[in-house]
Design a protein around this motif. Structure first.
Motif, PDB file in Angstrom:
ATOM      1  N   UNK A 147       8.353  -0.214   0.308  1.00 13.99           N
ATOM      2  CA  UNK A 147       8.334  -1.097  -0.858  1.00 13.99           C
ATOM      3  C   UNK A 147       8.929  -2.452  -0.501  1.00 13.99           C
ATOM      4  N   UNK A 148      10.063  -2.445   0.216  1.00 14.59           N
ATOM      5  CA  UNK A 148      10.685  -3.703   0.607  1.00 14.59           C
ATOM      6  C   UNK A 148       9.757  -4.519   1.501  1.00 14.59           C
ATOM      7  N   UNK A 149       9.126  -3.832   2.460  1.00 14.64           N
ATOM      8  CA  UNK A 149       8.240  -4.542   3.384  1.00 14.64           C
ATOM      9  C   UNK A 149       7.084  -5.182   2.623  1.00 14.64           C
ATOM     10  N   UNK A 150       6.513  -4.410   1.688  1.00 13.83           N
ATOM     11  CA  UNK A 150       5.406  -4.950   0.897  1.00 13.83           C
ATOM     12  C   UNK A 150       5.832  -6.155   0.074  1.00 13.83           C
ATOM     13  N   UNK A 151       7.013  -6.025  -0.554  1.00 16.50           N
ATOM     14  CA  UNK A 151       7.508  -7.120  -1.379  1.00 16.50           C
ATOM     15  C   UNK A 151       7.739  -8.352  -0.511  1.00 16.50           C
ATOM     16  N   UNK A 152       8.304  -8.133   0.669  1.00 20.02           N
ATOM     17  CA  UNK A 152       8.583  -9.242   1.576  1.00 20.02           C
ATOM     18  C   UNK A 152       7.290  -9.956   1.960  1.00 20.02           C
ATOM     19  N   UNK A 153       6.259  -9.146   2.263  1.00 15.20           N
ATOM     20  CA  UNK A 153       4.976  -9.732   2.658  1.00 15.20           C
ATOM     21  C   UNK A 153       4.422 -10.602   1.545  1.00 15.20           C
ATOM     22  N   UNK A 154       4.440 -10.069   0.312  1.00 16.28           N
ATOM     23  CA  UNK A 154       3.928 -10.837  -0.823  1.00 16.28           C
ATOM     24  C   UNK A 154       4.761 -12.094  -1.029  1.00 16.28           C
ATOM     25  N   UNK A 155       6.089 -11.938  -0.882  1.00 19.86           N
ATOM     26  CA  UNK A 155       6.996 -13.062  -1.088  1.00 19.86           C
ATOM     27  C   UNK A 155       6.718 -14.177  -0.077  1.00 19.86           C
ATOM     28  N   UNK A 156       6.603 -13.788   1.194  1.00 22.25           N
ATOM     29  CA  UNK A 156       6.348 -14.779   2.241  1.00 22.25           C
ATOM     30  C   UNK A 156       5.049 -15.509   1.966  1.00 22.25           C
ATOM     31  N   UNK A 157       4.014 -14.729   1.638  1.00 21.89           N
ATOM     32  CA  UNK A 157       2.706 -15.339   1.415  1.00 21.89           C
ATOM     33  C   UNK A 157       2.779 -16.322   0.249  1.00 21.89           C
ATOM     34  N   UNK A 158       3.472 -15.950  -0.819  1.00 20.80           N
ATOM     35  CA  UNK A 158       3.513 -16.801  -2.006  1.00 20.80           C
ATOM     36  C   UNK A 158       4.397 -18.017  -1.772  1.00 20.80           C
ATOM     37  N   UNK A 176      -1.310  -1.963  -6.614  1.00 22.14           N
ATOM     38  CA  UNK A 176      -2.391  -1.392  -5.807  1.00 22.14           C
ATOM     39  C   UNK A 176      -2.125  -1.636  -4.320  1.00 22.14           C
ATOM     40  N   UNK A 177      -1.615  -2.820  -3.988  1.00 20.30           N
ATOM     41  CA  UNK A 177      -1.264  -3.097  -2.590  1.00 20.30           C
ATOM     42  C   UNK A 177      -0.211  -2.119  -2.089  1.00 20.30           C
ATOM     43  N   UNK A 178       0.760  -1.867  -2.943  1.00 18.58           N
ATOM     44  CA  UNK A 178       1.832  -0.946  -2.560  1.00 18.58           C
ATOM     45  C   UNK A 178       1.283   0.458  -2.332  1.00 18.58           C
ATOM     46  N   UNK A 179       0.338   0.842  -3.194  1.00 12.64           N
ATOM     47  CA  UNK A 179      -0.283   2.155  -3.063  1.00 12.64           C
ATOM     48  C   UNK A 179      -0.936   2.311  -1.699  1.00 12.64           C
ATOM     49  N   UNK A 180      -1.544   1.210  -1.227  1.00 14.25           N
ATOM     50  CA  UNK A 180      -2.182   1.257   0.086  1.00 14.25           C
ATOM     51  C   UNK A 180      -1.149   1.364   1.189  1.00 14.25           C
ATOM     52  N   UNK A 181       0.071   0.893   0.917  1.00 14.93           N
ATOM     53  CA  UNK A 181       1.075   0.868   1.969  1.00 14.93           C
ATOM     54  C   UNK A 181       1.914   2.123   2.075  1.00 14.93           C
ATOM     55  N   UNK A 182       1.873   2.961   1.046  1.00 12.13           N
ATOM     56  CA  UNK A 182       2.699   4.173   1.093  1.00 12.13           C
ATOM     57  C   UNK A 182       2.195   5.102   2.196  1.00 12.13           C
ATOM     58  N   UNK A 183       3.078   5.564   3.071  1.00 13.24           N
ATOM     59  CA  UNK A 183       2.658   6.401   4.196  1.00 13.24           C
ATOM     60  C   UNK A 183       2.016   7.705   3.717  1.00 13.24           C
ATOM     61  N   UNK A 184       1.052   8.191   4.492  1.00 14.46           N
ATOM     62  CA  UNK A 184       0.329   9.381   4.048  1.00 14.46           C
ATOM     63  C   UNK A 184       1.255  10.591   4.002  1.00 14.46           C
ATOM     64  N   UNK A 185       2.279  10.576   4.827  1.00 11.04           N
ATOM     65  CA  UNK A 185       3.199  11.715   4.831  1.00 11.04           C
ATOM     66  C   UNK A 185       3.948  11.802   3.501  1.00 11.04           C
ATOM     67  N   UNK A 186       4.222  10.633   2.898  1.00 14.07           N
ATOM     68  CA  UNK A 186       4.894  10.645   1.601  1.00 14.07           C
ATOM     69  C   UNK A 186       3.935  11.152   0.522  1.00 14.07           C
ATOM     70  N   UNK A 187       2.674  10.734   0.618  1.00 16.47           N
ATOM     71  CA  UNK A 187       1.676  11.280  -0.305  1.00 16.47           C
ATOM     72  C   UNK A 187       1.618  12.797  -0.178  1.00 16.47           C
ATOM     73  N   UNK A 188       1.604  13.269   1.072  1.00 13.85           N
ATOM     74  CA  UNK A 188       1.524  14.708   1.302  1.00 13.85           C
ATOM     75  C   UNK A 188       2.703  15.433   0.685  1.00 13.85           C
ATOM     76  N   UNK A 189       3.857  14.828   0.851  1.00 13.53           N
ATOM     77  CA  UNK A 189       5.073  15.425   0.312  1.00 13.53           C
ATOM     78  C   UNK A 189       5.000  15.482  -1.216  1.00 13.53           C
TER      79      UNK A 189
END
Lengths: 331, 281
Positions: free
Chosen positions: A312-323, B107-120
């Protein structure tokens, strides 16, 4: 780049707003105007809630579609929220300080070595993948002429590479780096495999970022007598940095969460390896190992929390940097 | 000197650009050179169509796994495509900017969640749920389909949304001007115009679903037999590789690599049809 899309979308939405009022917003309007004299202030071409309700009564099919569409969106967000909430609520109670001790033992089941291995893995993979991806993108955007055959081939291969399942990368990695190059189960095998895996991500995002740099920058630079190389490194790259960075951060997220490609390349040893040629497991593999051993479900859940928060942090960081930095270059 | 540097760097860039070509070639060479001999030794027919997988007795038939992969993928499509497509429609055509600024990162975050966490998540939530509703172990086709359907959502939403947005605004306006409602304009005019993009999104989703490994292992049951019911356990090609690669030796190991080759060929076909569709658009 992401940011640009967002802008476009909000512009499009705003445009539609003036013409045909959004379903969501007129619902709000409806609530506000419930008792009042309805469409008193209606400008031309603006539908009020009441108009819309009348239209829905006439077209029940449209209303059902509206409901379905909203339902789908709600389901999507609800699943995500539920997943994150469930993992966090079930995992956080199991987090304890002993899980972050430096040494892994069967008693503390520490994830610290795994976290350090993950950071090493990210660093080594990026050292290989970023130059390759970035240079490929520079070639595609700045050097290759239009209609260049090579460009087409590279695009297709990058797309294919992006679609290959991670387990196939894992198989390939263990065959090539593990067996043929005699790296065995090692961090290096894993990092090389992952570098190939994230290459298309970095290539594509860098390409988009470079493309979005306005041509007038290049022309200005050429006009002042700079060569192509200087133009690329002094003018184009600095203005494309945010997009490139956002892509790299996404790649980091992918590396952190990867399991299937690493099990048979970097192996599942639970400690911190002495060198890159030793085996070590990243956080995701650590979690899988805990789960499959069956003894440490609670610890696996706690690991899931750490992994999830990281992503979640990595994703937020990516969005933040881009924006954030995206806006700066546009000014 | 300056000239030399320019030329030198150009060559460096070009060589880097060829890295992805080299990677694909290496992957093909290593997989095929290790997998094809095994297929030849077992016999292509016995390998691909054999319904028994008993590595200890040297019987290697991966038909149950192929069917398993196809079933799971189909299930994921049935679950994921309607929700994903409607969600994309919502984001492209119904969503006020405020909600969009929440939906898009979600939706972006959903794409980033590791598959192992989905499995769990699947093992903690979906498996007990299926157990309660249908009995049995709870691990099987239905569970895997639901979870994979969720996992391919972001892919489908992303591609479909982009293609919906690329439909010229005039189509929509024209339809409104003819008296159609907002919903009708979107579903009967904009959506058909974005057809090829939507199809491309679905194909990409198929690619994701068929290649998914860790989540499937955790929730599909992994019995190497052809499932006969919705709650039956099954094993996919990906699961087959991960489960047995650790201890396999000799022909068994090569048979697993050959399973990887079959999977790879499936994915290549899917990718090519995706590129073809995109090219057509």
């Amino acid at each position: 780049m992401d940011n640009k899309e967002k802008k476009k979308s909000s512009a499009a939405n705003a445009g539609r707003n003036t013409e045909s009022a959004e379903p969501m917003s007129y619902m709000n309007q409806m609530a506000e105007e419930n008792g009042g004299g309805a469409c008193a202030a209606a400008a031309i071409n603006v539908l009020t809630g009441k108009d819309k309700m009348r239209s829905y009564r006439k077209h029940p099919g449209s209303f059902i579609l509206l409901l379905l569409v909203i339902l789908a969106a709600v389901i999507t967000v609800a699943v995500l929220v539920f997943l994150i909430g469930y993992i966090l609520i079930n995992g956080i109670p199991h987090l304890s300080l002993s899980m972050f001790e430096w040494e892994y033992t069967t008693e503390n089941v520490s994830m610290m070595p795994a976290i350090i291995n993950t950071i090493t893995m990210v660093a080594v993979s990026l050292v290989i993948a970023v130059p390759l991806g970035l240079f490929s993108a520079i070639y595609l955007v700045e050097y290759a002429g239009r209609g260049n055959k090579l460009v087409k081939v590279i695009r297709v291969t990058a797309e294919t590479l992006a679609g290959i399942p991670s387990i196939v990368f894992g198989l390939f990695g263990s065959l090539m780096f593990g067996v043929s190059l005699h790296f065995g189960y090692s961090m290096l095998s894993g990092a090389l495999t992952l570098a190939i895996m994230v290459l298309p991500t970095i290539l594509r995002t860098s390409e988009e970022a470079l493309k979005s740099v306005s041509d007038s920058y290049r022309e200005g630079s050429f006009g002042l007598g700079a060569g192509r190389l200087r133009t690329v490194f002094r003018i184009v790259l600095p203005s494309a940095i945010p997009g490139i960075l956002a892509g790299i951060i996404l790649a980091i997220g992918r590396i952190c969460g990867e399991t299937a490609a690493l099990i048979y390349t970097s192996g599942t040893v639970a400690g911190i390896p002495d060198s890159l040629l030793d085996s070590g497991r990243t956080l995701a593999i650590h979690m899988y190992a805990l789960y499959s051993e069956g003894l440490y479900m609670e610890e696996a859940n706690a690991t899931a929390v750490v992994l999830l928060v990281m992503v979640i942090l990595i994703n937020a960081l990516s969005a933040f940097v881009a924006r954030r930095f995206g806006n700066k270059t546009e000014d | 000197m300056k000239q030399f540097r320019e030329v030198f760097m150009k060559i460096v860039f070009m060589i880097s650009a060829c890295a992805s070509i080299l990677a694909i070639l290496l992957i093909c060479v290593f997989l095929f050179s290790n997998g094809i001999p095994a297929i030849a030794e077992i016999g292509a027919g016995d390998f691909l169509l054999g319904t028994t997988w008993k590595p200890l007795n040297d019987i290697f038939g991966i038909f149950p796994m192929i069917i398993g992969s196809l079933y799971v993928t189909a299930g994921a499509i049935i679950v994921g495509v309607p929700i994903g497509l409607l969600c994309a429609v919502f984001m492209a055509r119904f969503c006020p900017p405020k909600i969009y600024s929440i939906m898009k990162p979600a939706v972006d975050l959903m794409a980033g969640i590791p598959s192992i966490v989905y499995g769990f998540f699947g093992i903690l939530v979906i498996v007990p749920l299926v157990q309660d509703l249908f009995g049995g172990s709870g691990k099987g086709l239905l569970t895997a389909s639901v979870l994979l359907g969720i996992m391919i959502l972001p892919t489908i939403v992303g591609v479909c949304e982009t293609s919906l947005r690329s439909v010229p605004e005039q189509y929509y306006e024209g339809s409104l001007a003819l008296g159609a409602t907002h919903e009708r304009s979107v579903f009967c005019v904009v959506l058909p115009a974005a057809k090829s993009g939507v199809l491309a999104g679905i194909i990409l989703g198929v690619g994701r679903a068929i290649g998914e490994t860790m989540a499937v292992i955790m929730i599909a049951g992994n019995q190497a037999v052809i499932p006969t019911g919705l709650t039956d356990g099954l094993r996919t090609m990906t699961a087959n590789i991960v489960l047995e690669m650790g201890y396999a030796e000799g022909l068994h190991r090569e048979a697993l690599i050959a399973t990887g080759v079959v999977l790879f060929v499936f994915v290549l076909i899917i990718n090519l049809s995706f590129s073809a569709l995109k090219g057509k658009k």
